[in-house]
Design an enzyme around this catalytic site. Sequence first.
Site, mmCIF file in Angstrom:
data_model
loop_
_atom_site.group_PDB
_atom_site.id
_atom_site.type_symbol
_atom_site.label_atom_id
_atom_site.label_comp_id
_atom_site.label_asym_id
_atom_site.label_seq_id
_atom_site.Cartn_x
_atom_site.Cartn_y
_atom_site.Cartn_z
ATOM 1 N N ARG A 116 5.580 25.155 4.258
ATOM 2 C CA ARG A 116 5.710 27.072 3.678
ATOM 3 C C ARG A 116 6.828 27.054 3.184
ATOM 4 O O ARG A 116 7.533 27.948 2.948
ATOM 5 C CB ARG A 116 4.868 27.653 4.469
ATOM 6 C CG ARG A 116 3.436 27.141 5.582
ATOM 7 C CD ARG A 116 2.771 26.486 4.289
ATOM 8 N NE ARG A 116 2.110 27.531 3.414
ATOM 9 C CZ ARG A 116 0.437 28.499 4.339
ATOM 10 N NH1 ARG A 116 0.770 28.729 5.856
ATOM 11 N NH2 ARG A 116 0.577 29.117 2.845
ATOM 12 N N GLN A 121 5.808 25.340 -3.026
ATOM 13 C CA GLN A 121 4.345 26.567 -3.972
ATOM 14 C C GLN A 121 3.134 25.778 -4.572
ATOM 15 O O GLN A 121 2.309 26.115 -4.533
ATOM 16 C CB GLN A 121 5.199 27.511 -3.672
ATOM 17 C CG GLN A 121 5.270 28.371 -3.291
ATOM 18 C CD GLN A 121 5.442 29.860 -3.157
ATOM 19 O OE1 GLN A 121 6.101 30.258 -4.931
ATOM 20 N NE2 GLN A 121 6.683 30.994 -2.692
ATOM 21 N N ASP A 124 0.482 23.421 -3.161
ATOM 22 C CA ASP A 124 0.305 24.342 -1.974
ATOM 23 C C ASP A 124 -1.283 24.980 -1.477
ATOM 24 O O ASP A 124 -1.929 25.582 -1.518
ATOM 25 C CB ASP A 124 1.161 25.494 -1.142
ATOM 26 C CG ASP A 124 0.858 26.240 0.340
ATOM 27 O OD1 ASP A 124 -0.364 25.719 0.700
ATOM 28 O OD2 ASP A 124 1.164 27.465 0.396
ATOM 29 N N SER A 127 -2.653 27.636 0.204
ATOM 30 C CA SER A 127 -2.813 29.183 -0.526
ATOM 31 C C SER A 127 -3.859 28.802 -1.579
ATOM 32 O O SER A 127 -4.617 30.092 -1.836
ATOM 33 C CB SER A 127 -1.388 29.003 -1.505
ATOM 34 O OG SER A 127 -0.751 29.599 -0.051
ATOM 35 N N TYR A 222 3.884 29.285 9.179
ATOM 36 C CA TYR A 222 2.136 29.976 9.446
ATOM 37 C C TYR A 222 2.799 30.561 10.452
ATOM 38 O O TYR A 222 3.989 31.282 11.300
ATOM 39 C CB TYR A 222 1.995 28.351 9.938
ATOM 40 C CG TYR A 222 2.122 27.033 9.391
ATOM 41 C CD1 TYR A 222 1.090 26.548 9.116
ATOM 42 C CD2 TYR A 222 2.890 26.458 9.233
ATOM 43 C CE1 TYR A 222 0.876 25.885 7.889
ATOM 44 C CE2 TYR A 222 3.173 25.691 8.026
ATOM 45 C CZ TYR A 222 1.510 25.326 6.994
ATOM 46 O OH TYR A 222 1.368 24.210 6.324
#
Length: 373
Positions: A116, A121, A124, A127, A222
């Site tokens: 992460r 991003q 991801d 997310s 996490y």
Amino acid sequence: MIIGVLREPAPETRVSLLPEGVAALTRKGQTVWVESSAGQQSFASDEDYRNAGAQIGSATEILDSAALVLSMHPPRQSIKTGTVLIGVFQPLYQQQLMAAWAASGLTVFSLDMLPRTTRAQAMDVLSSQANIAGYKAVLLAAQLYPRYFPMFMTAAGSVAPAKVLVLGAGVAGLQAVATARRLGAVVEVFDTRPAVKEEVQSLGAKFIEVEGAADASRAGGYAVEQSEAYLQRQQQRISDSIAKADVVITTAQIPGKKAPVLIQEDMLRRMRSGSVVIDLAAATGGNTPFTQNNEAVHFNGVSIVGNSNLAASMPADASKLYGKNITNFLSLLFNKEGGLHLNWEDDLVKGACIAHEGAVVNERVKSLISEAV
């Protein structure tokens, strides 16, 4: 190289790649085969895929021919040795399947294992899908809750706003906060990470603080397990807030472990009749002792809805976002000529890889397999 896109097993409604994703890959010289009806539940027809440059075929044809296969869930058919398989396979919970795939000579990437980091991003998947889940959790709660969410002042009398408690201020939790606030609810939020307090308050919610949380900064973004003393203080603060809450959205999960039970039976008994709990951690046991995945349970007048796959209730946008995550990740696996090149110096490639060259290569999964023997 042939990239294959499989149809997901029911009740999954999403697909790994929409026609726009296919077009992006074909422009880069890749050949894409899509299983017939793969995008039907996401409102993408076989004709749409053909227009984007894809070839339509059966699962057997794709698995026989494709060097790289996209499937969100584990494929139902056998896969030939040497295939690169990319999806979201929950390897921390499916260690034996990972071991079997490794023994079959597959190279497996599970995008739920990506570090992460800021660089990750754009790919991801947790997310992008959690954002949708948080949004839909509040809408589902509003549908089930037998009272208004916003405050109303009418000639017939006043209605107080709903009180919403969100447990976990990750992507799903923050989207739940934003959605509940837009609907006019009063929102409180609990999270073990003090660093999210500012984000919570910026959305107009109150942050519940509990002293002494374990440092999660080294856990790759996490959640981590907490001490017994902290858990006791946490339970008391949550209990106080739940007694006042009309709706609770729970999102707390720890990778590779059973979801923590944050809402005990005595807390549920303190909630007023008609209240609603939406448990997004249902697939890993749930945050209440009564949660059942993909079911609604009624306890002492409280509706407890377990659903870890709410993103699939918005398949068009969920597939669009997932597909963009996939194409971004694929860009790491190809060289300038469009050939497959696995760069093990790249922390994202290495972090997401579970199996390669006949062995499980992810250290966490290997450790869990060893413990199970």
